[in-house]
Every structure is written in structure tokens, then in C-alpha cells.
Design an enzyme around this catalytic site. Structure first.
Site, short mmCIF file in Angstrom:
data_model
loop_
_atom_site.label_atom_id
_atom_site.label_comp_id
_atom_site.label_asym_id
_atom_site.label_seq_id
_atom_site.Cartn_x
_atom_site.Cartn_y
_atom_site.Cartn_z
N SER A 153 -84.69 -62.50 -52.77
CA SER A 153 -84.64 -63.87 -52.98
C SER A 153 -85.77 -64.45 -53.06
O SER A 153 -86.69 -64.49 -54.17
CB SER A 153 -83.56 -64.55 -51.71
OG SER A 153 -83.37 -65.76 -51.89
N ASP A 251 -73.72 -64.36 -58.09
CA ASP A 251 -74.98 -65.10 -57.54
C ASP A 251 -75.17 -66.19 -58.51
O ASP A 251 -75.30 -66.13 -59.88
CB ASP A 251 -76.04 -64.29 -57.46
CG ASP A 251 -77.38 -65.06 -56.83
OD1 ASP A 251 -77.34 -65.96 -56.64
OD2 ASP A 251 -78.28 -64.17 -56.88
N HIS A 281 -75.20 -63.59 -53.70
CA HIS A 281 -76.69 -63.78 -53.25
C HIS A 281 -76.79 -63.03 -51.75
O HIS A 281 -75.96 -63.18 -51.04
CB HIS A 281 -77.10 -65.06 -53.43
CG HIS A 281 -78.60 -65.10 -52.99
ND1 HIS A 281 -79.41 -65.05 -54.13
CD2 HIS A 281 -79.06 -65.52 -51.91
CE1 HIS A 281 -80.71 -65.32 -53.68
NE2 HIS A 281 -80.37 -65.66 -52.66
#
Length: 307
Positions: A153, A251, A281
Site C-alpha cells: 500500500s 482493490d 486491498h
């Protein structure tokens, strides 16, 4: 395929977020409260916190030694958390799994976070530790060969930005970059990528949450037009390290990661995409206990040439 049923079950059990603005202190405390105690974590021969003395100051790092050996390749890992969450402890299980599956010594970076630290403090810490590893490799048992960087991320944002900073500085020791569902474009206009609309709600991270979650970082001085903040905006990607970009089917950030890999390939960089079906995600951090998602560590090992 639909969202993985185990992920859907967990998401359905979560309470609604509290109303009002995000509270970094409370959210961090909530994360830390569910970290398992050390005795319940994946055992390794050695896990120790040390101080990396970098050009931007002292940075705490956690060093994971996978086996009893005299020399290791090294992987420097940057945890995720929208630049204000995450810690050595919340991502300890990720670093341990990386060390075990790759056979590399993993150095996890406790970088400074927003909003307390203004941009580019966190990025500087990450880059500083990579340089520290190369300069003090003997004390780490570095074999002088593999020096990989990885992040999930926002940690993937830092990994991509560090690779570019190193290239611009003529520092050519980084051999691989591994980007787990990276946030590569902090301009969150929903029309920029189809996945921002297709995966907007119902899969964990929601598109509407991107702006408030990243606001602490952007308000600290991070400009989305700056390639150090949005690596996909870098004009020339030639000469960057080979890349593995891991994305999740559901995501919102899926398409920017896959576009970045395509742009790397267009620039002559060995870059590959691995999209995980049924995943949203954060699946490396939150759902690697599911066997098909734990495979991401084995895939990383193969990419790094360790399997």
C-alpha cells in the site's frame, strides 16, 4: 470470481467506523491492540530492533534473520498504513513471512509518519535505511548481491519512490522492487482509473475513503503532482530495478498498479503483474492466513530468485 468468502465474512463482521474525522492516535491504538504477543508469532532464529544511523538521522529498524548462515541477501521492507498508520508490530507477521519464504534477511523500517512528521520525512527514512544497508552490509551479513525493496500500500508508494531516488542519485545497488497493491497516484479523481469506480464500495478499502485516509500525508506537504508522492507521474522510468507488482481483483488501486507495471515494461524494465483473484486491498497484511493469499510470499521468493 466474487470476493473471497473468508474476506467477505470478516468484512461483514466489522463495526461501522465512528462518525467524525479520523483520529490517528485512536486508530493506531486499535491496530496495536490486536497484534499477537511475540510468543505467538512465526519463530525465526533472530529478530532484533537496531538503530540505523542514516544521513537524515537515527531510524529504528527490525532485522529478521531467516536461517543460521554467514551471508544473506537483504530485503528492506516498508509497511503500509496510508502514511499515518502501521508500525513494526502491525506488520511484523508480514516481515516474518517474507524472511521465512525468501531466505533473505529482512530489514523492516520504522519510518516517521504523518501528521506528526511532514513530507518527505518518512520517504527520507526509507531511502536512508536502504543506503545504510549497503554501507553497513558487513554488520548485517549482506552477501553484496541481492538488495531488494518491498512495501504494501503506502509502503509500496515508498518502495517505488525509493527506487527512483536511488536511480537519480546513481545508487545502483537495488536489485528488485516488490510493490504489493501500491498507491501510486494520489490524485483520487474517480475518472482516472476504472477500478476506482468498479471497486468503489463493498470490498474493504472504499474509494471514498482514499482522500480522508491520505489527507494527513497530503496536508503535511506531499503534492500529488510530485513523482516522489505519486510515482506513476514520473516521466522516465528507464533504468529502474526489475519489479513485481501485486494487485487485488477488487482493490480500487488495482488499475494504477497495473498501469505502472506496463509503463515500466514500456521503458525496458523487467516488470510483471500478479493479480490475486477474489482479493481486495490489504490482503497481504490482513488475509495472508488464507492459503491462496499466503502464496504471495512464495511468489515473491521466486521473483527474487530464492526458490
Amino acid at each position: 470470481m466474487p470476493l473471497h468468502p473468508e474476506i467477505a465474512k470478516v468484512l461483514a463482521s466489522l463495526p461501522a467506523p465512528p462518525p467524525g474525522p479520523l483520529d490517528p492516535v485512536a486508530m493506531r491504538a486499535g491496530e496495536e491492540a490486536i497484534v499477537p504477543p511475540p510468543e505467538e508469532r512465526l519463530p525465526l532464529p533472530s529478530v532484533e530492533d537496531v538503530t540505523a544511523q542514516t544521513l537524515v538521522g537515527d531510524v529504528t529498524v527490525r532485522v529478521y534473520t531467516p536461517t543460521d548462515s554467514t551471508a544473506y541477501g537483504v530485503l528492506v521492507y516498508f509497511h503500509g498504513g496510508a502514511f499515518f498508520l502501521g508500525s513494526l508490530d502491525t506488520h511484523d507477521h508480514v516481515a516474518r513471512s517474507l524472511a521465512k519464504e525468501t531466505g533473505l534477511k529482512v530489514v523492516s523500517v520504522d519510518y516517521r509518519r504523518a501528521p506528526e512528521a511532514a513530507f518527505p520525512a518518512g520517504l527520507d527514512d526509507c531511502y536512508g535505511v536502504v543506503r545504510w544497508v549497503a554501507e553497513h552490509g558487513q554488520s548485517l551479513g549482506w552477501d553484496g548481491e541481492t538488495l531488494a525493496i518491498a512495501g504494501d500500500s503506502s509502503g509500496g508508494t515508498f518502495a517505488a519512490a525509493v527506487a527512483a531516488l536511488a536511480h537519480d542519485d546513481g545508487f545502483d545497488r537495488i536489485t528488485h522492487q516488490v510493490l504489493y497493491y501500491p498507491s501510486l497516484d494520489l490524485d483520487f479523481d474517480e475518472d482516472r482509473y476504472a477500478s476506482l469506480r468498479e471497486n468503489a464500495i463493498g470490498h474493504g478499502l472504499e474509494t471514498a475513503a482514499l482522500k480522508p485516509f491520505n489527507a494527513f500525508y497530503l496536508e503535511s506537504g506531499a503534492d500529488p503532482a510530485d513523482p516522489r508522492v505519486s510515482p506513476i507521474k514520473r516521466a522516465n522510468l528507464t533504468g529502474l530495478p526489475k519489479a513485481l507488482v501485486v494487485t487485488g481483483e477488487f482493490d480500487p488501486l488495482r488499475d494504477e498498479g497495473e498501469l505502472y507495471a506496463a509503463r515500466l515494461r514500456d521503458a525496458g524494465v523487467d516488470a510483471r503483474v500478479s493479480r490475486y483473484a477474489g482479493a481486495g486491498h490489504g490482503f497481504v497484511q490482513h488475509f495472508s492466513w488464507i492459503p491462496e493469499y499466503h502464496h504471495v510470499f512464495e511468489e515473491t521468493a521466486a521473483f527474487l530468485g530464492r526458490r
